[in-house]
Design a protein around this motif. Structure first.
Motif, PDB file in Angstrom:
ATOM      1  N   SER A   1      45.897  43.573  -0.982  1.00 57.54           N
ATOM      2  CA  SER A   1      45.110  44.892  -0.335  1.00 57.54           C
ATOM      3  C   SER A   1      44.171  45.170  -1.561  1.00 57.54           C
ATOM      4  N   ALA A   2      44.691  45.485  -2.884  1.00 58.24           N
ATOM      5  CA  ALA A   2      44.090  46.085  -3.810  1.00 58.24           C
ATOM      6  C   ALA A   2      42.893  45.006  -4.312  1.00 58.24           C
TER       7      ALA A   2
ATOM      8  N   TYR B   1      43.950  47.878   4.359  1.00 61.56           N
ATOM      9  CA  TYR B   1      45.554  47.899   4.156  1.00 61.56           C
ATOM     10  C   TYR B   1      46.093  46.978   5.086  1.00 61.56           C
TER      11      TYR B   1
ATOM     12  N   TYR C   1      51.013  52.698   0.574  1.00 51.83           N
ATOM     13  CA  TYR C   1      50.053  53.317   1.194  1.00 51.83           C
ATOM     14  C   TYR C   1      50.119  54.841   0.961  1.00 51.83           C
TER      15      TYR C   1
ATOM     16  N   ALA D   1      48.833  55.896  -2.272  1.00 44.78           N
ATOM     17  CA  ALA D   1      47.516  55.673  -2.657  1.00 44.78           C
ATOM     18  C   ALA D   1      46.638  56.685  -1.655  1.00 44.78           C
ATOM     19  N   GLU D   2      47.025  56.845  -0.384  1.00 45.04           N
ATOM     20  CA  GLU D   2      46.210  57.366   0.652  1.00 45.04           C
ATOM     21  C   GLU D   2      46.494  58.653   1.143  1.00 45.04           C
TER      22      GLU D   2
ATOM     23  N   ARG E   1      43.915  54.579  -4.826  1.00 47.23           N
ATOM     24  CA  ARG E   1      44.433  53.254  -4.982  1.00 47.23           C
ATOM     25  C   ARG E   1      44.583  52.760  -6.462  1.00 47.23           C
TER      26      ARG E   1
ATOM     27  N   VAL F   1      48.017  51.355  -7.876  1.00 46.01           N
ATOM     28  CA  VAL F   1      48.367  50.039  -7.960  1.00 46.01           C
ATOM     29  C   VAL F   1      48.608  49.761  -9.758  1.00 46.01           C
TER      30      VAL F   1
END
Length: 367
Positions: free
Chosen positions: A217-218, A232, A280, A283-284, A311, A315
């Motif tokens: 995803s990153a 994602y 997730y 990050a979000e 993100r 990460v």
């Protein structure tokens, strides 16, 4: 994707069977000095070719002119090469071309799958180099080999440690697993093997799979490709609907959103659920939101409302934990400990990042 001593992985669901240990000696490409400009002179030199991919639109490719033909050989990224395996289990034949324009965007052209694979390998190299100053899977400056049209044509992709290569078989529906996120996922298995060495069983197997989904995803977000935007979701360009969703893993009907005792008995593709959900949320944050046109709605086990740290920070914390704290037998409880230690090392114990790591693990029932 399974992680064994030969490190075979499938296209996000099915174990590969081809033994590739004999290829190890063939995947040690050397470096070549890049030329300052593209030309058609007889002297060998590195180039930037043009590729028409199936999933990512028209892309630039690292190529090489050998004095006679252009090769899918990228001297500027550890000598990465892409081969046509022609349905077999050997390395195959290096892709060459007469004009350095590759593929047509249609799977009926054999070069098209090679374009996607070569682009995926290059983007993954760039992500790890730019984000972590990591030069290749083993951080030794050597690139990977990509094999397309490999195996039985069952629709599959897998990584092998023995040859440092990723293989893609053709698919009966004409949609091979050569998308950018699949390439990143598979190559990330090699990074996991070269660092923490997470065993592909029990809870460590789920963390192994989660690591590949997190980096996949990153890598998509890093690429900023307008045809395949960052998200994602895993494998959505291939299948039309996501094989896995990081914001709510249970959408696949098999992956749990939260940790529970006994989760290690699941297939690692499914026991990865709480770890990707953690990432997730870190990050979000939780709740409904739209990112790059994709709608997400991420719940929490304890009903908490979380704000993400972004993100990039998320990460970096995962990578630091993978490379400095996790070991072959790391389980979910240890993953919490190592990511907290990573956040402390990177941002300090009084930082919002450190607090967010603890809250995100609690939100997936890892306490």
């Amino acid at each position: 994707m399974p992680h064994t001593s030969a490190h075979r992985t499938r296209a996000l669901a099915i174990t590969a069977t081809a033994a590739l240990a004999a290829l190890a000696a063939q995947t040690a490409p050397g470096l070549a000095a890049p030329a300052p400009a593209r030309q058609t002179a007889a002297a060998p030199h590195a180039l930037a070719g043009t590729g028409h991919s199936q999933y990512s639109g028209t892309v630039a490719l690292g190529t090489y002119f050998n004095g006679r033909l252009y090769e899918l050989h990228d001297p500027n990224r550890g000598g990465q090469k892409t081969y046509d395996a022609r349905g077999g289990t050997s390395l195959g034949t290096l892709f060459t071309d007469t004009d350095d324009v590759w593929g047509t965007g249609s799977v009926t052209n054999r070069q098209t799958s090679a374009v996607d694979a070569h682009y995926g390998a290059a983007t993954t190299w760039d992500f790890f180099k730019t984000t972590f100053n990591r030069r290749g899977v083993r951080n030794d400056g050597r690139g990977v080999a990509s094999r397309v049209h490999a195996g039985s044509g069952s629709g599959n992709a897998w990584w092998s440690d023995s040859c440092g290569c990723i293989s893609y078989s053709d698919s009966p529906d004409g949609r091979p697993y050569t998308s950018l996120d699949v390439a990143g996922h598979e190559i990330a298995h090699g990074v996991t093997s070269a660092t923490a060495g997470l065993l592909y069983s029990g809870e460590s197997g789920g963390l192994n799979e989660a690591t590949s989904d997190i980096f996949a995803s990153a890598i998509e977000f890093f690429a900023a490709n307008p045809t395949d935007v960052g998200d994602y979701l895993i494998g959505e360009r291939v299948t039309g609907s996501a094989l896995r969703s990081l914001d709510r893993p249970s959408r696949d009907g098999r992956s749990p959103d939260y940790w529970y005792s006994g989760i290690g008995s699941l297939d690692p593709h499914y026991s990865s659920g709480p770890a990707v959900h953690f990432f997730y949320l870190l990050a979000e944050g939780s709740g409904a939101k739209v990112i790059n046109g994709v709608t997400y709605d991420s719940p929490t086990h304890d009903g908490s409302k979380l704000l993400g740290i972004g993100r990039d920070a998320a990460v970096r914390i995962w990578y630091h934990a993978l490379t400095t704290g996790m070991t072959s037998s790391t389980n979910y409880a240890k993953a919490r400990t190592t990511t907290l230690a990573a956040a402390a090392a990177l941002y300090g114990t009084s930082s919002p990042q450190y607090a967010a790591v603890g809250a995100a693990w609690t939100a997936v029932n890892v306490r």
